[in-house]
Every structure is written in structure tokens, then in C-alpha cells.
Design an enzyme around this catalytic site. Sequence first.
Site, PDB file in Angstrom:
ATOM      1  CD  GLU A 221      -2.981  -1.170   0.362  1.00 46.35           C
ATOM      2  OE1 GLU A 221      -3.293  -0.071  -0.138  1.00 46.35           O
ATOM      3  OE2 GLU A 221      -3.568  -2.227   0.087  1.00 46.35           O
ATOM      4  CB  CYS A 255      -1.627   7.467   1.156  1.00 44.80           C
ATOM      5  SG  CYS A 255      -3.118   6.664   1.745  1.00 44.80           S
TER       6      CYS A 255
HETATM    7  P1  NAD Z   1       7.979   4.872   5.106  1.00 41.71           P
HETATM    8  O1  NAD Z   1       8.083   4.032   3.887  1.00 41.71           O
HETATM    9  O2  NAD Z   1       9.107   5.796   5.432  1.00 41.71           O
HETATM   10  O3  NAD Z   1       7.772   3.949   6.414  1.00 41.71           O
HETATM   11  C1  NAD Z   1       6.811   2.926   6.468  1.00 41.71           C
HETATM   12  C2  NAD Z   1       7.300   1.822   7.388  1.00 41.71           C
HETATM   13  O4  NAD Z   1       8.515   1.284   6.891  1.00 41.71           O
HETATM   14  C3  NAD Z   1       7.575   2.279   8.821  1.00 41.71           C
HETATM   15  O5  NAD Z   1       7.038   1.328   9.721  1.00 41.71           O
HETATM   16  C4  NAD Z   1       9.082   2.347   8.901  1.00 41.71           C
HETATM   17  O6  NAD Z   1       9.575   2.020  10.172  1.00 41.71           O
HETATM   18  C5  NAD Z   1       9.535   1.316   7.887  1.00 41.71           C
HETATM   19  N1  NAD Z   1      10.782   1.676   7.222  1.00 41.71           N
HETATM   20  C6  NAD Z   1      11.225   2.931   6.914  1.00 41.71           C
HETATM   21  N2  NAD Z   1      12.407   2.883   6.275  1.00 41.71           N
HETATM   22  C7  NAD Z   1      12.727   1.573   6.185  1.00 41.71           C
HETATM   23  C8  NAD Z   1      13.835   0.862   5.635  1.00 41.71           C
HETATM   24  N3  NAD Z   1      14.871   1.490   5.069  1.00 41.71           N
HETATM   25  N4  NAD Z   1      13.848  -0.490   5.713  1.00 41.71           N
HETATM   26  C9  NAD Z   1      12.807  -1.152   6.280  1.00 41.71           C
HETATM   27  N5  NAD Z   1      11.754  -0.523   6.831  1.00 41.71           N
HETATM   28  C10 NAD Z   1      11.708   0.807   6.786  1.00 41.71           C
HETATM   29  O7  NAD Z   1       6.597   5.665   4.958  1.00 41.71           O
HETATM   30  P2  NAD Z   1       5.957   6.739   5.939  1.00 41.71           P
HETATM   31  O8  NAD Z   1       6.769   7.988   5.933  1.00 41.71           O
HETATM   32  O9  NAD Z   1       5.640   6.117   7.241  1.00 41.71           O
HETATM   33  O10 NAD Z   1       4.573   7.012   5.190  1.00 41.71           O
HETATM   34  C11 NAD Z   1       4.470   7.897   4.115  1.00 41.71           C
HETATM   35  C12 NAD Z   1       4.323   7.166   2.794  1.00 41.71           C
HETATM   36  O11 NAD Z   1       3.385   6.117   2.922  1.00 41.71           O
HETATM   37  C13 NAD Z   1       3.756   8.071   1.711  1.00 41.71           C
HETATM   38  O12 NAD Z   1       4.383   7.766   0.494  1.00 41.71           O
HETATM   39  C14 NAD Z   1       2.291   7.697   1.663  1.00 41.71           C
HETATM   40  O13 NAD Z   1       1.663   7.971   0.440  1.00 41.71           O
HETATM   41  C15 NAD Z   1       2.368   6.232   1.934  1.00 41.71           C
HETATM   42  N6  NAD Z   1       1.111   5.750   2.502  1.00 41.71           N
HETATM   43  C16 NAD Z   1       0.365   4.889   1.776  1.00 41.71           C
HETATM   44  C17 NAD Z   1      -0.853   4.461   2.282  1.00 41.71           C
HETATM   45  C18 NAD Z   1      -1.724   3.496   1.520  1.00 41.71           C
HETATM   46  O14 NAD Z   1      -2.619   2.947   2.151  1.00 41.71           O
HETATM   47  N7  NAD Z   1      -1.517   3.270   0.252  1.00 41.71           N
HETATM   48  C19 NAD Z   1      -1.292   4.909   3.528  1.00 41.71           C
HETATM   49  C20 NAD Z   1      -0.482   5.782   4.234  1.00 41.71           C
HETATM   50  C21 NAD Z   1       0.724   6.196   3.719  1.00 41.71           C
END
Ligand code: NAD
Length: 469
Positions: A221, A255
Amino acid sequence: METLQEPLLETANHIVEIVARQKAFFKTYKTLDISFRLQKLKDLQKAILRHEEAIFQALEKDFRKSTFETFATEIALILDEIKIMLENVKLWAKPQAVRGSWLLFPSASYLYPEPYGTVLVIGAWNYPLQLTLLPAIGAIAAGNTVIIKPSELSANTSAIIKTIVAEVFDPAHVCVIEGGVNETQALLKERFDKIFFTGSTAVGKIVAKAAAEYLTPVTLELGGKSPCIVDEDADLEVTARRIVWGKFVNAGQTCVAPDYVLAHRKIRSMLILKMSKYITEFYGENPQNSPDYPRIINQRHFERLKKYLSSGKIVKGGQIDEQERFIAPTILDDVTWESEVMQEEIFGPILPVIEFSDLEKLIEELQYKEKPLACYYFGKTENKQEYVLEHLAFGGACINDTVMHTANPNLPFGGVGNSGQGGYHGKFSFDTFTHYKSVVKKPFWLDVPLRYPPYKGKLNLLRSVIKWI
Ligand code: NAD
């Protein structure tokens, strides 16, 4: 692109142990018992209600989210999802008979739903409660054991999720592992039966690569730049109100928020005026004083967003307060496709407006961009609405609204291409965490010899049987 790092030893040991315990628990077949699943979901429902006040406080502390928005966009959705599961899981978990085939006569064909096993749910911070608990509810309803990894950026909500889950579940069934990159990467080294990830496209790729090691199925997602097209015949009053709400709810950290507006040349100025009016109506002359307007989650995101303010002409908002990580709801005019703000998903309260004059040409241009998570079109002409829906690729859409398609549990929520793969909510959640086994049952009383060798002289008979069918 980041690569997998060595996990901290202590965390890694704990994770190895908890995954092993969950796998052993799954093998006891306890989660196959539907009444057990229902009871646990009821317990979760009660625990969420019991901790409602603490949830409000956690989200307030994390990024000053209002009680109303926390209830409407987090708690209400979770309670609704539990209700849907409680009402339907008995039926969904039963084997379903499907149409047979004459070729298999005599036989009956079925789909047997089977939980995947041990599932990892990784959440994002922007709707920290529902982005972790909603998929977890689907996974539990489908009979899996679940490890939930909430985002470290919303640490207060992460802590309350951990408390709630620990009160309701044996950790061998469902548990929360808190932490950031190290902990997530340690988790990703383990062999799960399904991984459900919500977050950025960049981290989605890291998750997909790690999952490939064991051929673990993934639901991703992700995000993207969701366009919002406003045509010349749109009702501008309603349009402006719905765009302003969808963009600035959660301070744009949604998102499926309209990332940017594509306004028809004839209505651009009027639309900007009306959107500006509604920003003031919703959040007051000084939105910093509004109890309904959240803050940016952390300094890194604040700095990233601050830079976008010089990407165009500020026609509304633009005020910032670094100490509070406040950025006012902002409209940017005079933006081009080349502007910095148009290169990445904005994920904050800045709304660029770009003008267009020919819808078909615009759609042609949008086709060459990455497939977004959402698409919005405002306009009264039905064949133009259909044109947009048929000629653009996106995860989900609203005609004459924003964001609200995600609130119908009868529609799957998910992206396509760079914005993700797979979907969930309601029955789609159950299916996301279920493998459907294809089963044919046959009796012994008839065994048609046609399929057995030697085949000499049988081909024409087979052709005529197939023709007849
Ligand atoms: P992110 O990808 O930075 O983090 C998401 C998760 O991944 C967190 O739990 C984090 O701890 C983990 N993570 C971060 N970096 C990592 C790495 N290098 N290796 C492994 N795990 C890692 O995203 P965010 O800042 O929490 O959220 C924002 C993004 O999420 C935006 O792009 C938004 O559009 C998207 N989003 C999508 C949905 C959806 O349902 N499609 C919903 C909410 C947010």
C-alpha cells in the site's frame, strides 16, 4: 536505494523467538476455530473502546490530530471493520462450492479458504492506528497469526497499539514489535507467509526484495502523486469545499489526498478564490490557532515541505512556524510540470494548481506519469467522467469528490504500479490474508477410461466430447 543492514543482536534474537512462537501457535490449529477468531475480535473491539481516551491523547501528542479526526478517520473505521468481520467471517471461512466442469463428471468443485500462516503487517505513521489495526483485523479474521510493526514516527500511538494488543492477545497469536529501520529490517530477514506493507514506494521496494528471498506474497500500500482534475462545468462551490477538505485533512499527510489540482483555464481563478475562502472557513484567519489543524510529523518532513513553498506563487497560506512544525494550508499558483513541487509526492498541506484547456490532451500527458493511488475528477458531463475513468490508470477514484472512495468497505483499497499492489477493506481484507485452495471431489463409481493411455484412436473421441461440451 537503501539495502538491508545487520539488525541489532538483541532485537534480532527477540524477533527470531517471537516468529518461531507464532509459527508453532499456528500449527496448533487454534486459529482455524472460527469462534476463537470472533471472540478475539470482540475482545479487541472492547479494548479499543476502553482505551479511546488514550488513543485521542496519543494522536494529539504525535502530531496534534484533533479528537474528531481521530475518531472519524481511525477509530470509526476500525470498529466498522471489526463489525463487518464479526457478521461475515463464519460464512467467508466456509468452503464454497463453485460450478463444475463436464470434463470432470462426476465431481464437485470447491474453494477452501486457508489462512496463510504467520503474517507481518508494517504500518505508516500518518493514520497510525488504522493503517496497522485494519489490516491486522483482516489477518486475524482470516485465521493468521500476526506481527504488527507500527511506525516509529508516531511513537505515542505505537505505544498505545502495543498496550491494546498485549491486553487482548497471546503474543504467540498477535503481537507488536516497535521500532524503526533496524527492527523492520530484522523482521524482514524472517520467513513470513504474507507481508502487508503500508508506506513509501522506496521502502516498498526494499520490502518486496526481502520478501522475494522466500517467495513470500506481499500486499504493498504505497503512495504517489494523485491528480485532481476540475473541469469547466464543475459546481465550483461544492468542488472547492470537497478539495479543501480532502487535501488539508491530517494537514495533507494523507496517501490519497489530492496531490495537485489541474484546473480548466476558464475556471482556474474562480476555483482558487473559492478554495481560499473554504480554507479560511474551515481553519479560521490564522490556522495555527485552529484546534482542528494538525502539525507536520517531524523535522525532516517539515524541511522537505518548506522547500516546496518557493515552487510557485503563494496565493493562500504560506505561513510557517518551525518550532511547532506548522505549515498553513497553502495554495500555489503559477506552477509548471517542471517545478520542484511536481517531482515527488507532496504529502503535506501544499496544493499546487496547474491550468489545462483540453481534457483529452491532459489525459494523454498524465498517462505517461507513474500510476497514482487515487484520481479525482470534478465535472458534470457524464461522457467526460467516463473518459477519465477509462483512459487513466490509478488505484481508486472519486467523481465529484475526494478521498471518500476509501470509506466504502465494499470497494478494495489499494494502488497499482508504483502506488502499490493488492487491496484490502472488508471482504477484500479477508481475501488478502487467505489462500483459496482449489479442490475437486470425485466418487469411485465411475472412472471414464478416455484419459488413460494408450491413446490410440481416442483423439477424435476427445475432440467430439469437447465440441459437444
Ligand atoms: P515509510 O516508507 O518511510 O515507512 C513505512 C514503514 O517502513 C515504517 O514502519 C518504517 O519504520 C519502515 N521503514 C522505513 N524505512 C525503512 C527501511 N529502510 N527499511 C525497512 N523498513 C523501513 O513511509 P511513511 O513515511 O511512514 O509514510 C508515508 C508514505 O506512505 C507516503 O508515500 C504515503 O503515500 C504512503 N502511505 C500509503 C498508504 C496506503 O494505504 N496506500 C497509507 C499511508 C501512507
